[in-house]
Design an enzyme around this catalytic site. Structure first.
Site, PDB file in Angstrom:
ATOM      1  N   ASP A  33      41.753  26.967  26.168  1.00 38.53           N
ATOM      2  CA  ASP A  33      41.752  26.006  27.277  1.00 38.53           C
ATOM      3  C   ASP A  33      42.643  26.498  28.427  1.00 38.53           C
ATOM      4  O   ASP A  33      42.575  25.968  29.532  1.00 38.53           O
ATOM      5  CB  ASP A  33      42.277  24.643  26.789  1.00 38.53           C
ATOM      6  CG  ASP A  33      41.189  23.585  26.758  1.00 38.53           C
ATOM      7  OD1 ASP A  33      40.121  23.814  27.362  1.00 38.53           O
ATOM      8  OD2 ASP A  33      41.417  22.529  26.130  1.00 38.53           O
ATOM      9  N   GLN A  40      41.483  18.727  21.704  1.00 40.61           N
ATOM     10  CA  GLN A  40      40.803  17.860  22.665  1.00 40.61           C
ATOM     11  C   GLN A  40      41.785  16.845  23.259  1.00 40.61           C
ATOM     12  O   GLN A  40      42.473  16.139  22.524  1.00 40.61           O
ATOM     13  CB  GLN A  40      39.635  17.141  21.963  1.00 40.61           C
ATOM     14  CG  GLN A  40      38.773  16.311  22.875  1.00 40.61           C
ATOM     15  CD  GLN A  40      37.986  17.128  23.886  1.00 40.61           C
ATOM     16  OE1 GLN A  40      37.424  18.172  23.574  1.00 40.61           O
ATOM     17  NE2 GLN A  40      37.964  16.666  25.127  1.00 40.61           N
ATOM     18  N   LYS A  87      30.441  20.865  21.942  1.00 44.42           N
ATOM     19  CA  LYS A  87      31.144  22.154  21.864  1.00 44.42           C
ATOM     20  C   LYS A  87      30.785  22.855  20.553  1.00 44.42           C
ATOM     21  O   LYS A  87      30.466  24.040  20.527  1.00 44.42           O
ATOM     22  CB  LYS A  87      32.665  21.949  21.952  1.00 44.42           C
ATOM     23  CG  LYS A  87      33.143  21.723  23.379  1.00 44.42           C
ATOM     24  CD  LYS A  87      34.589  21.232  23.449  1.00 44.42           C
ATOM     25  CE  LYS A  87      34.924  20.854  24.893  1.00 44.42           C
ATOM     26  NZ  LYS A  87      36.209  20.157  25.020  1.00 44.42           N
TER      27      LYS A  87
END
Ligand code: NAD
Length: 300
Positions: free
Chosen positions: A121, A98, A54
């Site tokens: 997200d 994460q 990422k």
């Protein structure tokens, strides 16, 4: 006729190219550099790989990438304090924590402490609610990538019968909502569904997000259906050498490709789209934060 292979790798490169163009425009015309912060707690090897790639791709498209790596025993208070700092940092437009988090941390509490406008997200309850009511939201990256590929392949999916297998908050539920928002007729199947094969047989679009290697079989498939395989399962592959593994999806590729009209491979299908959509979401968040027009085609 063999199914068309929907090339997620190529598609994702195209999306990243669009993102890079918008980054340049934001820098040149407005003096703004979009910034993405990724928070990793603990040492989960898979998460470390994801966070690394990422960060690399964020930099490649010209954005600012910030990584916060915290010890596995980081307290909830310390994590919430960091998120608060990032929420208040004007140079950060997207925040990603994460998952999974270590057991002692309350995942819902942590995710819901992210400013919804920076929640790239799309997991914050506010964004889930906005998506569910058809309002502008941040959309979870993996289902957004699937939707982009479906729109690209079909033009419109309005009126099509879609079956989503899996009802997770991360993939299955938001996927179903996106398909519904695009006027497909949507069925969500899950571990308690009776006669899954029969449900799948009705579908023009099948999205498999189950986490069961090669579960979906070709003889479950309507001829010409479009198959989006979200699954990522690692199997032992002794034929490739000792200790070797291979990736397979939730779909039995060979048998399904023989019946389907179009199919995403694993690897090289949905996977690459997820990070591309994370970058797309960061651009969207940055434009919204600065009152600028959002780039077209990069959100739902
Ligand atoms: P999850 O474990 O949270 O959810 C799986 C869902 O599948 C559940 O809702 C369950 O009801 C359903 N299910 C389980 N067994 C079933 C069965 N036999 N029949 C029908 N339904 C069944 O998983 P998830 O986080 O949604 O991920 C699903 C898959 O997608 C995994 O393989 C994961 O690795 C992969 N994934 C890929 C990406 C990507 O970027 N490509 C992103 C997220 C997840």
């Amino acid at each position: 006729m063999a199914a068309t292979v929907i090339d997620g790798k190529e598609f994702a490169a195209r999306v990243r190219g669009q993102v890079a163009t918008h980054v340049t425009r934001l820098k040149d015309d407005h003096g703004i550099t979009p910034g993405l912060a990724v928070v990793l707690v603990g040492e989960d090897p898979a998460s470390q790989v994801y966070v690394r790639s990422k960060g690399k791709m964020t930099v490649e498209v010209g954005m600012k990438s910030v990584e916060h790596k915290l010890d596995a025993d980081t307290s909830e208070d310390a994590l919430l304090t960091l998120i608060e700092q990032l929420n208040n940092d004007p140079e950060i437009h997207g925040i990603l924590v994460q998952l999974p988090l270590p057991q002692h941390l309350n995942e819902d509490l942590v995710i819901n402490s992210i400013d919804p406008a920076k929640d790239v997200d799309g997991f914050h309850v506010s964004n889930v609610g906005l998506l569910g009511t058809g309002q502008k939201s941040m959309v979870p990256c993996t289902p957004l990538g699937c939707l982009m590929m479906l729109r690209d392949h079909h033009g419109s999916i309005s009126g099509m019968d879609a079956v989503v297998i899996g009802r997770s908050n991360i993939v299955g539920k938001p996927m179903a909502q996106l398909l519904l928002n695009d006027s497909a007729t949507v069925t969500i199947a899950h571990s308690r569904t009776k006669d899954l094969a029969d449900v799948v047989r009705r579908a023009d679009i099948v999205v498999a997000a189950v986490g069961r290697p090669e579960l979906v079989q070709g003889d479950w498939m309507k001829k010409g259906a479009t198959v989006i395989d979200v699954g990522i399962n690692r199997l032992d592959a002794p034929e490739k050498g000792e200790g070797k593994t291979r990736l397979v999806g939730d779909v039995d590729y060979e048998s399904c490709a023989a019946v389907a009209g179009a199919i995403t491979p694993v690897p090289g299908g949905v996977g690459p789209m997820t990070i591309a959509c994370l970058l797309a979401n960061t651009i969207t968040a940055c434009c919204r934060a600065n009152g600028l027009a959002e780039p077209e085609g990069l959100t739902a």
